[in-house]
Scaffold this active site. Structure first.
Site, PDB file in Angstrom:
ATOM      1  N   HIS A 233       0.997  -1.143  -0.104  1.00 42.97           N
ATOM      2  CA  HIS A 233       0.004   0.228  -0.011  1.00 42.97           C
ATOM      3  C   HIS A 233       0.780   1.280   0.107  1.00 42.97           C
ATOM      4  O   HIS A 233       0.319   2.373   0.431  1.00 42.97           O
ATOM      5  CB  HIS A 233      -1.000   0.187   1.129  1.00 42.97           C
ATOM      6  CG  HIS A 233      -1.956  -1.173   1.093  1.00 42.97           C
ATOM      7  ND1 HIS A 233      -2.716  -1.509   2.342  1.00 42.97           N
ATOM      8  CD2 HIS A 233      -2.338  -1.925   0.157  1.00 42.97           C
ATOM      9  CE1 HIS A 233      -3.588  -2.401   2.113  1.00 42.97           C
ATOM     10  NE2 HIS A 233      -3.156  -2.903   0.699  1.00 42.97           N
ATOM     11  N   GLU A 263      -3.400  -6.488  -9.341  1.00 42.95           N
ATOM     12  CA  GLU A 263      -2.087  -6.181  -9.165  1.00 42.95           C
ATOM     13  C   GLU A 263      -1.215  -7.308  -9.679  1.00 42.95           C
ATOM     14  O   GLU A 263      -1.478  -8.455  -9.939  1.00 42.95           O
ATOM     15  CB  GLU A 263      -2.140  -6.418  -7.539  1.00 42.95           C
ATOM     16  CG  GLU A 263      -2.923  -5.399  -6.824  1.00 42.95           C
ATOM     17  CD  GLU A 263      -3.124  -5.812  -5.299  1.00 42.95           C
ATOM     18  OE1 GLU A 263      -2.115  -6.434  -4.659  1.00 42.95           O
ATOM     19  OE2 GLU A 263      -4.001  -5.495  -4.799  1.00 42.95           O
ATOM     20  N   GLU A 359      -3.600 -13.443  -3.488  1.00 40.83           N
ATOM     21  CA  GLU A 359      -2.373 -12.542  -3.905  1.00 40.83           C
ATOM     22  C   GLU A 359      -1.308 -12.519  -2.908  1.00 40.83           C
ATOM     23  O   GLU A 359      -1.010 -11.934  -1.834  1.00 40.83           O
ATOM     24  CB  GLU A 359      -3.111 -11.049  -3.545  1.00 40.83           C
ATOM     25  CG  GLU A 359      -3.683 -10.934  -2.287  1.00 40.83           C
ATOM     26  CD  GLU A 359      -4.326  -9.280  -2.044  1.00 40.83           C
ATOM     27  OE1 GLU A 359      -3.477  -8.419  -2.108  1.00 40.83           O
ATOM     28  OE2 GLU A 359      -5.525  -9.409  -1.722  1.00 40.83           O
TER      29      GLU A 359
END
Length: 404
Positions: A233, A263, A359
């Site tokens: 982030h 992503e 992820e």
């Protein structure tokens, strides 16, 4: 001085706006909450979070330091907004709306009292209500018992309806468009923010094209290079990309309050051998994770199996967060369906209708061969027999070494 000034009003203006969800879908959500209320002996629910108000009404408020709410009772559903918002909250709400004015500091609580006459047990979101708000509610509603609705609502939101799945699919499609725009903008010497701007602009334009009337708000892109890839982030900077840099692409179109994400790990122009080996291993973990997502699989068991893969390569010590999470009404500044996280401390069984990510990420610090953050991210809809991957963007070294 304020005797002639209204404190709580119905400030309806115009007609109800377009929603991607049918009246039947919105009624289903509110009625599910009412069934829970009946089971718990609760007279009404006061929702205050962005995620709950958006989920049950369709309206996403802009707080800016003010209080907002929604009261659901046996017979009615009404949002509470501030005068600064005009008639927009009513236009976006499935149900009624009342507006409180700024003329007195306690006008929000006047609105709550107006909507909860005779209530003895009131459900509120314990995970969202601050100590100060709780104290003020107790003062405004003497003798009322407060019951937590936060966790119950979270579990309701984890199972996505067919209409929600349709919207999430649109989000995944638009993620891929943002990803393509980012890739086209990447080059040695290009600042991170220029790549992010290209991706976000492409997504916003496609959201605008995809719906008859939509509020264009909160879509964003995180694009990181080099050392900036060490955190998932980390914000966009004006750092310029260098040839050979590891890159992290993160596209997030926000549509009617719903979050989707793409992503990918990429490299600018070339990838060194050490980095390539780490990248390939992370892709292997990702691919195995995709296979493990199915109905009946436990979140913690998925995490433990993927841990074993990292462990055999001595990479587990570089893992930085869980392997995936739920999707729906959530964002980088509100909401999270924490009951469906692919982590060792979550034993939830996946069910049809859940939407989750895969992820995996490892972060190797400076001084270690292959230094950087490696992360891939796909979105999967859990079905009766398995899971459908709705992310289409290409994955891995064969596609994402960007040579211009």
């Amino acid at each position: 001085m304020t005797e002639d000034m209204l404190h709580v009003v119905e400030w309806h203006n115009g007609e109800k706006d377009y929603s991607p969800f049918s009246d039947a879908e919105m009624s289903r959500r509110q009625d599910a909450l009412r069934r829970w209320m009946a089971e718990q002996g609760v007279d009404a629910a006061l929702l205050t979070s962005l995620q709950c108000i958006n989920y049950y009404s369709g309206w996403l408020y802009c707080s800016f330091g003010r209080k907002y709410g929604m009261v659901i009772s046996e017979m009615a559903a009404t949002t509470i907004s501030a005068g600064i918002d005009g008639g927009q909250p009513w236009r976006r709400s499935f149900g009624g709306n009342i507006t409180y004015t700024d003329w007195r500091r306690d006008n929000f609580y006047r609105a709550v009292r107006q909507l909860t006459p005779g209530v003895k047990r009131l459900a509120i979101e314990f995970d969202h209500v601050s100590i100060e708000l709780r104290q003020n509610l107790e003062a405004a509603l003497p003798g009322v018992e407060f019951v937590d609705v936060g966790k119950a609502s979270m579990w309701m939101r984890t199972i996505k309806s067919l209409e929600e799945q349709i919207l999430i699919r649109e989000g995944a499609r638009i993620c891929d468009i943002g990803g393509a725009a980012a890739v086209a903008a990447v080059g040695a010497g290009v600042p991170e923010h220029e790549v992010a701007l290209a991706a976000t602009a492409a997504m916003v334009r496609e959201i605008a094209n995809a719906f008859p009337f939509v509020e264009l708000m909160d879509s964003w892109t995180w694009f990181q290079s080099g050392i900036n890839t060490d955190g998932a982030h980390n914000p966009v900077t004006n750092k310029r990309i260098k040839s050979g840099d590891i890159l992290s692409l993160n596209c997030f179109p926000m549509i009617f309050g719903y979050y989707t994400a793409l992503e990918r790990t990429l490299f600018c122009e070339s990838v060194d051998e050490a980095s390539l080996r780490i990248w390939e291993k992370n892709v292997a973990v990702h691919r195995r994770g995709l296979e493990l997502i199915k109905p009946g699989a436990r979140c913690n068991e998925i995490a433990q199996e993927l841990n074993d893969m990292y462990r055999q390569w001595d990479l587990l010590k570089y893992r930085s967060f869980g392997y995936g999470h739920s999707f729906g009404v959530l964002s980088h500044y509100y909401g999270r369906e924490a009951g469906v996280e692919l982590r060792e401390d979550v034993d939830t069984k996946l069910q049809p209708g859940m939407v989750v990510s895969m992820e995996p990420m490892v972060m190797l610090p400076l001084g270690v061969a292959g230094a950087g953050g490696y992360r891939e991210h796909d979105i999967l809809i859990v079905t009766e027999t398995g899971a459908e991957n709705i992310t289409g963007f290409p994955l891995g070294p064969d596609h994402n070494v960007l040579r211009g």
